[in-house]
Enzyme design. Structure first.
Site, PDB file in Angstrom:
ATOM      1  NE  ARG A  33      56.685  23.352   5.018  1.00  0.00           N
ATOM      2  CZ  ARG A  33      56.681  22.103   5.495  1.00  0.00           C
ATOM      3  NH1 ARG A  33      55.575  21.373   5.419  1.00  0.00           N
ATOM      4  NH2 ARG A  33      57.760  21.586   6.031  1.00  0.00           N
ATOM      5  NE  ARG A  37      55.674  22.027  -2.785  1.00  0.00           N
ATOM      6  CZ  ARG A  37      56.291  20.869  -2.562  1.00  0.00           C
ATOM      7  NH1 ARG A  37      56.755  20.173  -3.588  1.00  0.00           N
ATOM      8  NH2 ARG A  37      56.445  20.410  -1.343  1.00  0.00           N
ATOM      9  CG  ASP A  83      64.414  27.201   2.513  1.00  0.00           C
ATOM     10  OD1 ASP A  83      63.399  26.506   2.305  1.00  0.00           O
ATOM     11  OD2 ASP A  83      65.481  26.741   2.963  1.00  0.00           O
TER      12      ASP A  83
END
Length: 348
Positions: A33, A37, A83
């Site tokens: 990741r 975000r 994903d």
């Protein structure tokens, strides 16, 4: 073309060197990741894209967020932005991501449900992901590897049975009962995952990782039948088509069974969860990990000490520095930078 840090002086990927057991000039490093975000530049592109799925299937924007972390940090690899639920979506299950609630996925709970699913090869979803791979590879210099990925059959099946929920009870019951449709679903996911990873390799991925995020749910014969054997089948299938493609397997939470994962024929490295010590694995195994993502929330002094502990526990010629899971929302980008600097200091 992305050039970063000292690695820009090299012409070979340190990651690929370690994965193929060639001498590496430094300890390779990337983060699960690493595009996400916690980065303001990611949030800007995400807003431009509209929805999370729109971002996943927009090759230009997905390639942009894939390379964003390498502009900030002296890393050795980019990992494809996509994903693990691309495969069931490509197979025909409806999928959406509710803001703040995670995925909502159509379900498979019978042989009839399974029979309605289509092959992933040639679907719009897989085609767009592979376009992202090709675009990204063209933006990276030679010393920066590009990692493709898929979710493992057990983890993906648990979402398909549960409708996207992180509650795996229904899937575990089906596994314990050896439901015919569930066993067939696992077999089908093996086949589709081989096709999906092979398509990524054809598009330019130089290594692939199989994420079994919920592997630790199962023990005993269920672990063997629904985690180990499907992982082994995917590795064998990918290697049959791409014999030199390095494969990393991340079976999170299996503890001492990491030795069984590492023994799968053709596996080049295993990702190791935070809770398991890298030093407890045989020295002939390439290991990846395993800094606690929560440690990054504790500040730079904490992560510097943790980096020193991990790096001192394993020879850098068989170690890929990473986290024990993905970077968490709310992580300070400066702390991620401090981790990178600490790893580079450990290498001298």
């Amino acid at each position: 073309m992305i050039e970063t840090g000292k690695g820009a002086e090299a012409t070979r990927s340190a990651l690929l060197d370690v994965l193929t057991r060639s001498p590496a000039k430094r300890r390779p490093m990337w983060f699960m990741r690493q595009a996400g975000r916690y980065l303001p530049e990611y949030r800007s592109v995400r807003e431009q894209a509209g929805s999370f799925l729109d971002l996943c299937y927009n090759p230009e924007l997905a390639a942009e967020v894939t390379v964003q972390p390498l502009r900030r940090y002296d890393l050795d690899a980019a990992i494809l932005f996509a994903d693990i639920l691309v495969v069931p979506h490509a197979m025909g299950l409806p999928l959406k991501f509710a803001e703040g609630e995670g995925p909502v996925l159509g379900t498979v709970r019978s042989m009839e449900d399974l029979d309605r699913l289509r092959p992933v090869v040639g679907t719009l979803e897989v085609t767009q992901v592979c376009r992202t791979v090709a675009l990204t590879r063209g933006r990276l210099s030679a010393h920066l590897a590009l990692i493709g990925f898929c979710g493992a059959p057990w983890t993906v099946a648990s979402y398909m049975v549960g409708g996207g929920s992180s509650d795996r009870v229904m899937a575990k019951v089906a596994a314990y009962q050896r439901q015919e449709w569930f066993c067939a679903l696992i077999d089908r996911l093996v086949k589709e995952s081989i096709d999906y990873l092979s398509a990524q390799a054809d598009a330019g991925a130089q290594a692939v990782q199989i994420f079994d995020s919920w592997a630790g749910d199962l023990v005993g014969t269920e672990l063997e039948d629904f985690v180990i054997k499907p992982l082994a089948a995917i590795v064998a299938g990918v290697k049959a088509r791409h014999p030199t493609l390095p494969v990393i397997v991340f079976a999170r939470g299996v503890g001492m069974a990491q030795r069984r994962v590492a023994a799968i024929a053709g596996v080049n490295a295993i990702g190791v969860e935070t809770e398991f010590a890298l030093a407890d694995l045989p020295e002939n195994i390439v290991v990846q990990g395993n800094l606690d993502p929560i440690a990054l929330l504790a500040g730079q002094d904490v992560v510097a000490a943790e980096v020193r502990r991990i790096c001192s526990s394993v020879d850098r010629q068989r170690h890929i520095f990473n986290l024990g899971h993905g970077i968490r929302l709310g992580t300070d980008p400066a702390v991620v930078g401090a981790v990178v600097e600490a790893v580079r200091r450990c290498d001298g």
